[in-house]
Design a protein around this motif. Structure first.
Motif, mmCIF file in Angstrom:
data_model
loop_
_atom_site.group_PDB
_atom_site.id
_atom_site.type_symbol
_atom_site.label_atom_id
_atom_site.label_comp_id
_atom_site.label_asym_id
_atom_site.label_seq_id
_atom_site.Cartn_x
_atom_site.Cartn_y
_atom_site.Cartn_z
ATOM 1 N N SER A 1 0.827 -1.210 0.000
ATOM 2 C CA SER A 1 0.000 0.000 0.000
ATOM 3 C C SER A 1 0.858 1.256 0.000
ATOM 4 C CB SER A 1 -0.920 0.011 1.215
ATOM 5 O OG SER A 1 -1.780 -1.093 1.186
ATOM 6 N N ALA A 2 1.889 1.266 0.832
ATOM 7 C CA ALA A 2 2.781 2.425 0.887
ATOM 8 C C ALA A 2 3.525 2.594 -0.431
ATOM 9 C CB ALA A 2 3.763 2.278 2.036
ATOM 10 N N THR A 3 3.936 1.493 -1.035
ATOM 11 C CA THR A 3 4.631 1.562 -2.316
ATOM 12 C C THR A 3 3.714 2.095 -3.406
ATOM 13 O OG1 THR A 3 6.060 -0.272 -1.677
ATOM 14 C CG2 THR A 3 5.928 0.231 -4.020
ATOM 15 N N ALA A 4 2.459 1.680 -3.398
ATOM 16 C CA ALA A 4 1.502 2.192 -4.385
ATOM 17 C C ALA A 4 1.315 3.695 -4.222
ATOM 18 C CB ALA A 4 0.164 1.470 -4.245
ATOM 19 N N LEU A 5 1.250 4.159 -2.986
ATOM 20 C CA LEU A 5 1.101 5.589 -2.731
ATOM 21 C C LEU A 5 2.335 6.359 -3.206
ATOM 22 C CD1 LEU A 5 -0.445 7.943 -1.420
ATOM 23 C CD2 LEU A 5 0.770 7.399 0.687
ATOM 24 N N ILE A 6 3.509 5.888 -2.858
ATOM 25 C CA ILE A 6 4.754 6.556 -3.252
ATOM 26 C C ILE A 6 4.907 6.545 -4.774
ATOM 27 C CG2 ILE A 6 7.277 6.413 -3.110
ATOM 28 C CD1 ILE A 6 5.944 7.442 -0.568
ATOM 29 N N ALA A 7 4.614 5.414 -5.400
ATOM 30 C CA ALA A 7 4.754 5.311 -6.853
ATOM 31 C C ALA A 7 3.781 6.243 -7.568
ATOM 32 C CB ALA A 7 4.520 3.869 -7.300
ATOM 33 N N THR A 8 2.553 6.342 -7.080
ATOM 34 C CA THR A 8 1.566 7.236 -7.690
ATOM 35 C C THR A 8 2.002 8.689 -7.586
ATOM 36 O OG1 THR A 8 -0.205 5.690 -7.158
ATOM 37 C CG2 THR A 8 -0.844 7.949 -7.631
ATOM 38 N N GLU A 9 2.476 9.069 -6.413
ATOM 39 C CA GLU A 9 2.938 10.444 -6.232
ATOM 40 C C GLU A 9 4.170 10.738 -7.079
ATOM 41 O OE1 GLU A 9 3.493 11.001 -2.053
ATOM 42 O OE2 GLU A 9 1.351 11.059 -1.660
ATOM 43 N N ALA A 10 5.092 9.790 -7.149
ATOM 44 C CA ALA A 10 6.313 9.991 -7.933
ATOM 45 C C ALA A 10 5.992 10.107 -9.421
ATOM 46 C CB ALA A 10 7.292 8.850 -7.686
ATOM 47 N N LEU A 11 5.098 9.266 -9.919
ATOM 48 C CA LEU A 11 4.742 9.329 -11.341
ATOM 49 C C LEU A 11 3.982 10.618 -11.675
ATOM 50 C CD1 LEU A 11 3.799 5.628 -12.092
ATOM 51 C CD2 LEU A 11 5.654 6.942 -13.111
ATOM 52 N N ALA A 12 3.084 11.028 -10.785
ATOM 53 C CA ALA A 12 2.355 12.277 -11.025
ATOM 54 C C ALA A 12 3.310 13.465 -11.038
ATOM 55 C CB ALA A 12 1.286 12.466 -9.960
ATOM 56 N N TYR B 1 12.438 2.001 -3.338
ATOM 57 C CA TYR B 1 11.657 2.160 -2.114
ATOM 58 C C TYR B 1 11.035 0.828 -1.694
ATOM 59 C CZ TYR B 1 7.920 3.417 1.036
ATOM 60 O OH TYR B 1 7.075 3.465 2.113
ATOM 61 N N PHE B 2 10.452 0.108 -2.641
ATOM 62 C CA PHE B 2 9.813 -1.171 -2.335
ATOM 63 C C PHE B 2 10.822 -2.164 -1.780
ATOM 64 C CE2 PHE B 2 8.594 -5.480 -3.695
ATOM 65 C CZ PHE B 2 7.439 -5.623 -2.960
ATOM 66 N N ARG B 3 11.977 -2.271 -2.416
ATOM 67 C CA ARG B 3 12.998 -3.220 -1.956
ATOM 68 C C ARG B 3 13.456 -2.898 -0.534
ATOM 69 N NH1 ARG B 3 16.904 -3.807 -7.256
ATOM 70 N NH2 ARG B 3 15.449 -5.036 -8.500
ATOM 71 N N ARG B 4 13.683 -1.618 -0.257
ATOM 72 C CA ARG B 4 14.130 -1.234 1.079
ATOM 73 C C ARG B 4 13.037 -1.443 2.112
ATOM 74 N NH1 ARG B 4 17.811 4.178 0.034
ATOM 75 N NH2 ARG B 4 19.403 3.093 -1.167
ATOM 76 N N ALA B 5 11.804 -1.158 1.761
ATOM 77 C CA ALA B 5 10.692 -1.346 2.698
ATOM 78 C C ALA B 5 10.512 -2.818 3.033
ATOM 79 C CB ALA B 5 9.407 -0.763 2.127
#
Length: 90
Positions: free
Chosen positions: A28-39, A77-81
């Motif tokens: 869930s956190a990765t999806a949030l970070i990825a969405t914000e980064a892509l936007a 981010y996902f790998r580190r998390a």
């Protein structure tokens, strides 16, 4: 004796559920970070191309370039998390 075995099985069951919950949290956190980064990447490409008058092709090129960087950051981010969540054992 039977009561202690049942208590032990409940603890093991809760650890398994907790591990699955942690994975869900990481996803869930990765999806949030990825969405914000892509936007942010798309907006930055659009804005920079507009400031430099690069046209449509330059705009799409910058959006693509910045999006690749955003995907890379999201994977890191996902790998580190996942590594941090795996190291947190209770």
């Amino acid at each position: 004796m039977a009561g202690s075995q049942e208590a032990g099985s409940n603890v093991a069951g809760s650890k398994g559920a907790r591990h699955g919950g942690n994975l869900f949290t990481v996803l869930s956190a990765t999806a949030l970070i990825a969405t914000e980064a892509l936007a942010t990447a798309v907006a930055a490409g659009w804005a920079l191309a507009g400031l430099l008058n690069l046209g449509d092709v330059g705009e799409y090129a910058l959006m693509g370039l910045f999006s690749l960087a955003a995907v890379y950051v999201s994977v890191i981010y996902f790998r580190r998390a996942v590594r941090v969540e795996a190291s947190l054992t209770v």
